[in-house]
Write an enzyme that holds these catalytic residues in place. Sequence first.
Site, mmCIF file in Angstrom:
data_model
loop_
_atom_site.group_PDB
_atom_site.id
_atom_site.type_symbol
_atom_site.label_atom_id
_atom_site.label_comp_id
_atom_site.label_asym_id
_atom_site.label_seq_id
_atom_site.Cartn_x
_atom_site.Cartn_y
_atom_site.Cartn_z
ATOM 1 N NE ARG B 38 -3.857 -1.141 1.938
ATOM 2 C CZ ARG B 38 -4.574 -1.358 3.203
ATOM 3 N NH1 ARG B 38 -4.740 -0.664 4.094
ATOM 4 N NH2 ARG B 38 -4.941 -2.822 2.873
ATOM 5 N NE ARG B 42 -7.283 5.724 2.617
ATOM 6 C CZ ARG B 42 -7.766 5.222 3.600
ATOM 7 N NH1 ARG B 42 -8.642 6.194 4.594
ATOM 8 N NH2 ARG B 42 -7.845 4.143 4.181
ATOM 9 N NE ARG B 51 -9.939 8.750 -4.924
ATOM 10 C CZ ARG B 51 -10.707 7.877 -4.307
ATOM 11 N NH1 ARG B 51 -10.305 7.247 -3.388
ATOM 12 N NH2 ARG B 51 -12.022 7.907 -4.541
ATOM 13 C CG ASP B 91 -10.414 -2.571 -3.561
ATOM 14 O OD1 ASP B 91 -10.002 -1.801 -2.836
ATOM 15 O OD2 ASP B 91 -11.044 -3.567 -3.737
ATOM 16 C CE1 TYR B 170 -14.073 -6.774 2.704
ATOM 17 C CE2 TYR B 170 -12.471 -7.668 1.296
ATOM 18 C CZ TYR B 170 -12.741 -7.179 2.426
ATOM 19 O OH TYR B 170 -11.552 -6.463 3.045
#
Lengths: 359, 359
Positions: B38, B42, B51, B91, B170
């Site tokens: 990652r 962010r 973004r 993702d 999920y």
Amino acid sequence: MTTSLPAEHPLRTVTSDSRLIRAYRGERPDVLPVWFMRQAGRSLPEYRELRKTAEAGADMLDTCLVPELASEITLQPVRRHGVDAGIFFSDIMIPLRLAGVDVRIESGVGPIVGEAVQTPDAVDRIVQLELTHEALAPIREAVALTVAELNETGTPLIGFAGAPFTLAAYLVAGRPTKDHLPVRTFMRRHPEAWSRLAEWAAKITGEFLRTQVMAGASAAQLFDSWAGSLSRGQYVEQVVGHSRAALDPVRELGVPLVHFGVGAGEIYGDMNIGVDTIGVDWRVPLDEAVQRMQGDVTVQGNLDPAVLAAGWDAIEPAVRDVAERGRAARAHVFNLGHGVPPETDPAQLTRIVELVHSL
Amino acid sequence: MTTSLPAEHPLRTVTSDSRLIRAYRGERPDVLPVWFMRQAGRSLPEYRELRKTAEAGADMLDTCLVPELASEITLQPVRRHGVDAGIFFSDIMIPLRLAGVDVRIESGVGPIVGEAVQTPDAVDRIVQLELTHEALAPIREAVALTVAELNETGTPLIGFAGAPFTLAAYLVAGRPTKDHLPVRTFMRRHPEAWSRLAEWAAKITGEFLRTQVMAGASAAQLFDSWAGSLSRGQYVEQVVGHSRAALDPVRELGVPLVHFGVGAGEIYGDMNIGVDTIGVDWRVPLDEAVQRMQGDVTVQGNLDPAVLAAGWDAIEPAVRDVAERGRAARAHVFNLGHGVPPETDPAQLTRIVELVHSL
């Protein structure tokens, strides 16, 4: 708090020959004892009914502090399922609330702390708070009410408290977090402040647990929900000593002590902090967990909660497998590997109790 | 999809002597290679800027499917930190979205599936969905754009995909859950339907990964975020075969394969599904993890992400310790034990890269 209550206190003589207490102490009673973590609470319609009528708007912590409610909720699953123990209905955050910390349970989220403890200064402030004898009155009263009824059937009550690390994880983050990153960062950044915070958490959670035993609980379990987020090295260096300290004031009362951690496969070898029983989650088979433990201890666990909604054809062999593997220990108390999920059909739990008792 | 791309494809010859690829294959380059799970996203101000300006209201999955954005975001941390690899910005849910599943990422919550797969009938419906060559066009394009820039410095791109169990967790729950109870119940209740669902998840996630490699990625990593919620027995019986199947279509392309699971201490012995490298989370020291692994594999990991916000005085010894323990394996690729937390100061990551390269 000046007198100590020996294990043979009249309140406990009626439970000292119970299956649970004998198994915790290392005997193998004829019938395998069973109870379920989080057996009291949302899985029971009588609990949902009680909360609906008794206290609109009250949060979980408020409920825990009304002695009649806490006692009634503790007793509900004992009556319904015929389990071999009550577990005192409370919350890990209760000793914080009673010590004056601004904490509430947000529905669907979890514990929220008004002012998160994010600096050494904040630690200095929070460790000033004391958990007084007076503040603990509702706990004493709830336990006394509960024990009065349980004693009629000789069923022991297990005292409940969260371990210092789990308490501190909420205090530092201010709310539930994934992987408990804030507390784990704090421990590395401020090791001395961490030590002060954990010492304080151990003190108040130990007093909370001792209070329950003094009021008549026949055993005491320390829950370390988040211990599994740590490496073994960090657990040994910065955590386990505080868990031991939390149990010290209870240990001198002579009741059996139980230590449970979630995802604790790496640390079973370190969890015997002078306890009688170690609780095992669903990830490690009991016979394998026993091999990792130090000393001659009873095991408690570890039916996968995920099996509860999978139908009896899946439940029955899983129950038998857990009971079979539990024979690897000196003694075994049947339980789940974690708490009862709220959506569980309580009839399945009752049926599991019957099956376990028949094995 | 009819031609296979050999490992010595022109797109990859420029990276085959890179530190990363050599270490994945078992060599020990002079300089220890490092990248961060990652690393894109962010934690970087340039990502947040991108973004903000590029797509108001778009969700994360939309961003992943705009080739210029996915490529730019993948490249940002490589330019900034000087890491030894790009990891394709995507993702775990992307192959589901591309196959036509109604899925979105809710900010602060995670993946939400429109219609959770909760019955065998629902499995029968979802396995009809196909991930077509056409649907994968934005992935091919994003990888091609990325590789074009990375090749200028001979930096390899690592392909990214979620493991079938994590995808299925999920799909069955419809949303993130604690302990992934719904999928674990489903596996016990409907073992045959589970098998069909996991096979399908393996197929689409394998195609997603293969597409990235065909388009020029030099390695491929399978992420099993939730494998640690399973007992070893259940992992071996119901999960690991599907993870192997997901890698099969990539394996034949000859690039190094990496397998990573979170909280996977119990299953390191089972995670070598014909891979070159196994990723280790922060809970188990690398030298200990190596002892649990089958076969001669490279290890990747495992600096505790919690240390990143603890100041350089805590970071430096922790980095040195990880590098030292990594010597127990045939080769080591330095990484975190889990993804970069969003609030991480990127300057610390750059400094870690410099330190690792100097060791």
